[in-house]
Every structure is written in C-alpha cells, then in structure tokens.
Write an enzyme that holds these catalytic residues in place. Structure first.
Site, PDB file in Angstrom:
ATOM      1  N   ASP A  22     -23.054 -15.620  32.893  1.00  0.00           N
ATOM      2  CA  ASP A  22     -23.614 -14.720  31.877  1.00  0.00           C
ATOM      3  C   ASP A  22     -24.711 -13.819  32.436  1.00  0.00           C
ATOM      4  OD1 ASP A  22     -21.949 -16.125  30.133  1.00  0.00           O
ATOM      5  OD2 ASP A  22     -23.528 -17.582  29.705  1.00  0.00           O
ATOM      6  N   GLY A  24     -24.252 -10.871  33.397  1.00  0.00           N
ATOM      7  CA  GLY A  24     -23.929  -9.481  33.072  1.00  0.00           C
ATOM      8  C   GLY A  24     -22.929  -8.890  34.054  1.00  0.00           C
ATOM      9  N   HIS A  52     -16.898 -12.242  29.386  1.00  0.00           N
ATOM     10  CA  HIS A  52     -17.567 -11.051  29.924  1.00  0.00           C
ATOM     11  C   HIS A  52     -17.753 -10.059  28.787  1.00  0.00           C
ATOM     12  CE1 HIS A  52     -17.120 -12.060  34.107  1.00  0.00           C
ATOM     13  NE2 HIS A  52     -15.818 -11.980  34.096  1.00  0.00           N
ATOM     14  N   THR A 200     -18.834 -26.385  36.416  1.00  0.00           N
ATOM     15  CA  THR A 200     -17.484 -26.119  35.945  1.00  0.00           C
ATOM     16  C   THR A 200     -16.473 -26.846  36.842  1.00  0.00           C
ATOM     17  OG1 THR A 200     -15.996 -24.377  35.154  1.00  0.00           O
ATOM     18  CG2 THR A 200     -17.206 -23.907  37.185  1.00  0.00           C
ATOM     19  N   VAL A 259     -18.413 -16.916  24.457  1.00  0.00           N
ATOM     20  CA  VAL A 259     -17.241 -17.719  24.090  1.00  0.00           C
ATOM     21  C   VAL A 259     -17.583 -18.688  22.958  1.00  0.00           C
ATOM     22  CG1 VAL A 259     -15.565 -19.438  24.916  1.00  0.00           C
ATOM     23  CG2 VAL A 259     -16.252 -17.547  26.394  1.00  0.00           C
ATOM     24  N   ARG A 264     -28.421 -19.732  24.464  1.00  0.00           N
ATOM     25  CA  ARG A 264     -28.664 -19.916  25.896  1.00  0.00           C
ATOM     26  C   ARG A 264     -30.141 -20.248  26.113  1.00  0.00           C
ATOM     27  NH1 ARG A 264     -25.323 -14.436  27.607  1.00  0.00           N
ATOM     28  NH2 ARG A 264     -23.248 -15.293  27.263  1.00  0.00           N
TER      29      ARG A 264
END
Ligand code: GTP
Ligand code: IMP
Ligand code: MG
Length: 347
Positions: A22, A24, A52, A200, A259, A264
């Site tokens: 995130d 950008g 994105h 991830t 998503v 955040r």
C-alpha cells in the site's frame, strides 16, 4: 541531491513496495505508463490480495488483477505465471478498464478457487493470527507447492487471453523496447525476508517479480522502490515506531485497506527498514508517495519549483540515509499529481 546517471529514462524497470504494501505503487505505475507508454507492462506479485488504487481521468479504480499500467492504451498488459488469478475478478476488471484486446495471462498462472477463499476466510491461523486478506491466495499457494493447483490453461473463460508471458517479455527486451514490471505488496511482507510469520505466502522482492513473469536478473536495468512518506501496515504483525490511534488521527495519517477496508496502522519512516528493503531489491531509485500528507502546501504540485524548503529537506534526508536518488514525488492520489525529478537530476 544524489545524482541520477542512467542515460535512458526507461528500459526494463521493476517497481516494488518498500514497506508493508500500500505504498502507492498503483499510482506511480499508472503515471509511468501514461507518461512513457512502455511496450509491455506485466504484473508479478501474489494475486488478488493486492489492491492498487489508480485515480485516472477522474475515475477511481481499485485493481486487484489487472496491471495498474492500463492507463497507457498503447501498452500490452500481461499477468505472469507466478501470480494467482481469480477468474471472476480478472474478467470484471478487464471490463472496467476496457483492456480486453491488449491483455494476456500466462498458460501456467495458478487459479484461486472457491475453496481457497473459504479456507482463507475461516482458517483460524490465517484469518485471526496472520490477519490474511481472505482472498484465497495463501491456500492457493499451498496447493501450488503441493502441485495440485489448477492452472489458467484449464479454465475455458481464460482461453482468449492465454499466452507465453516470458516469451513475449524477453522478445520485447531483445528488440530494445521498454518494459515495466509491477510488484505487489511490500518487501517486509516477503515470505523469506519479511516479519515472519506475519507475511504473505511468497517472496515479493524484485528477484521474485523477475521469476513471476519469467525473465532473468541480467535483463533488469532499474528497480524503483516505492516508499510512502510514512509507513503503514494492515493486518497483524510488528512495525517499528507504530503510533497510537489518536496520534495517527492527529497527524492525518489515517488510511483504510483497498481490499478489506481495514484501518491501516502508521509510523514515521524507519531508515533501517528502508535500507534493508533497498538491499533486498537492489533498488536504484525511490518513488516517494504522499508527500502532500506531510506537507499539505504542495498538494497537487507537478513541478519541482513548487516544493517548499521543508519538503526539499525531507527528500534530501531520505537520499542521505539511503544513498539512492528520489526520482518521483507523489503529491496527490491522481496519476498526474506527481513530480518527475529524473529530468531535473539529469541536467
Ligand atoms: P498494494 O499492491 O496493495 O500493496 O497497493 P499499492 O501500493 O498500489 O497502494 P494502495 O493503492 O493500496 O494505497 C495507496 C493509497 O495512497 C491509495 O489510497 C492512493 O490513492 C493513495 N496515494 C498514492 N500516492 C499518493 C500521493 O502521492 N498522495 C496522496 N494524497 N495519496 C496518494
Ligand atoms: P495474505 O497475503 O492475504 O495471506 O495476507 C498476509 C498478510 O499480508 C496480512 O497481514 C495482510 O494484511 C498482508 N497483505 C497481503 N497483501 C497485501 C497488500 O496488497 N497490501 C497490504 N497488506 C497486504
Ligand atoms: Mg494496496
């Protein structure tokens, strides 16, 4: 200013995130694509866990599958074999972006099925401990490692788009054309090098993006690492210097996931993290986004003479701490709200 010596503005360039995703990337890629019209823009990275944000021609897109470089109508768009495809989302985004005639996906891209999403949304370890996005990526990559995952070539709806992505990209590079490879997530979410186990389901650094689309490391000229002007993290796991909710609110650093819509967490840039990310990616340039959130006076600026003394000092400090040049500065969510410092540095 750290100088920028590359003779050509674009050759084969990889764009990756330097923190926890995130940063950008979508906005930077959409600008580069629109400004340079590379022959090919190919997406590496994990899969639909990415979101994105691209704000282009007055419309906001939250892309999870299609390369953010769709903003260049002349470019071929590709999704590599290492990425996971959710066919429903892929086809929906093709319609939204109108890129039906110029998008391709590799024969061997892995497919996310319903049961992968169900597992990702109900498995206590993934959902609660790791804070996964619930998009099925982790369970699908488990099946890929078990060699039971279905591939794109087995899905009739994907037939019109199937191609050999590696061959297309290597031929374009061979012919001296410009190629942009987009990463997703951020380096600190790498399965190998990140804040394990809060990461991830695969590596996401520049070498992995090469592998995702099928090119060798000798083909890469530039690696642009995207840093936000402050760090953010969504889901579980540590981030040095994380601020309290009140402090995040006070500084105006509040963000929500593209998503999942989750809030955040934020922290000031930690240069040990930034230098580690630069090492892992072999980064040669920095794109710095959201500088307008720290310095509201520069919002929307697209030339360097609009940068204030404080904003220039902030950039100079980043260059001093990292020893690589800041070449792009984001000053707003829109693709055009950006200062391209490469031209200035090449003078
Ligand atoms: P992942 O692939 O999920 O890691 O995402 P990403 O790196 O593409 O970033 P994402 O779009 O999820 O989040 C970045 C947010 O910052 C979005 O809301 C963008 O619209 C916004 N943004 C990006 N650059 C700038 C900028 O320079 N200024 C401002 N104000 N907003 C920006
Ligand atoms: P997963 O990739 O869905 O399994 O999620 C694992 C961890 O990575 C969670 O903490 C997610 O919030 C985080 N994550 C995965 N993809 C992204 C992304 O694109 N941006 C930010 N965080 C992400
Ligand atoms: Mg995102």
């Amino acid at each position: 200013m750290v100088s920028f010596s590359h003779e050509r503005t674009m050759t084969t360039t990889i764009i990756v995130g330097g923190f926890w995703g995130d940063e950008g990337k979508g906005k930077i890629i959409s600008y580069i694509a629109y400004a340079e019209h590379p022959a090919i823009i190919a997406r590496g990275g994990v899969g639909t866990n990415a979101g994105h944000t691209v704000v282009f021609e007055g419309k906001k897109f939250g892309l999870r599958m299609i390369p953010s470089g769709f903003t260049s109508k002349k470019s071929r768009l590709l999704v590599g074999a290492g990425v996971l495809v959710d066919p429903e989302i892929f086809l929906k985004e093709i319609n939204e972006t109108g890129c039906k005639d110029r998008i391709g996906i590799d024969f061997q891209t892995g497919v996310i099925d319903k049961e992968h999403k169900e597992k990702d949304q109900t498995d206590k370890h993934l959902k609660d401990k790791i804070g996964s996005t619930g998009t099925g990526c982790g369970p699908a990559n488990e099946d890929r490692a078990r060699r039971t995952l279905r591939l794109a070539q087995e899905v009739p709806e994907l037939k019109p788009y199937l191609t050999d992505v590696s061959k297309e990209i290597n031929e374009a590079i061979e012919a001296g054309k410009n190629v942009v490879l987009e990463g997703t997530q951020g380096t600190m979410l790498s399965l190998w090098h990140g804040t394990y186990p809060f990461v991830t389901s695969k590596d996401v650094s520049a070498p992995q993006i090469c592998s995702d689309v099928g090119i060798g490391p000798t083909k890469v000229d530039e690696v642009i690492i995207v840093f936000k002007a402050f760090m953010t993290r969504v889901g579980e796991g540590p981030m040095p210097g994380t601020l309290s909710e009140e402090e995040i609110e006070k500084r105006g650093w509040v963000e929500h996931g593209t998503v999942t819509g989750r809030a955040r967490r934020s922290a000031p840039i930690d240069f040990d993290v930034a230098r580690k990310a630069i090492r892992l990616n072999g980064a040669t340039q920095i794109a710095l986004t959201k500088l307008d959130i720290i310095f509201p006076e520069i919002a929307g600026a697209n030339s360097d003479d609009k940068l204030t003394k404080e904003a220039l000092q902030f950039i100079a400090e980043i260059e001093k701490e990292t020893n690589i040049p800041v070449t792009f500065v984001g000053t707003g969510p829109e693709a055009e709200a950006l200062i391209d410092l490469r031209l200035e540095k090449m003078k």
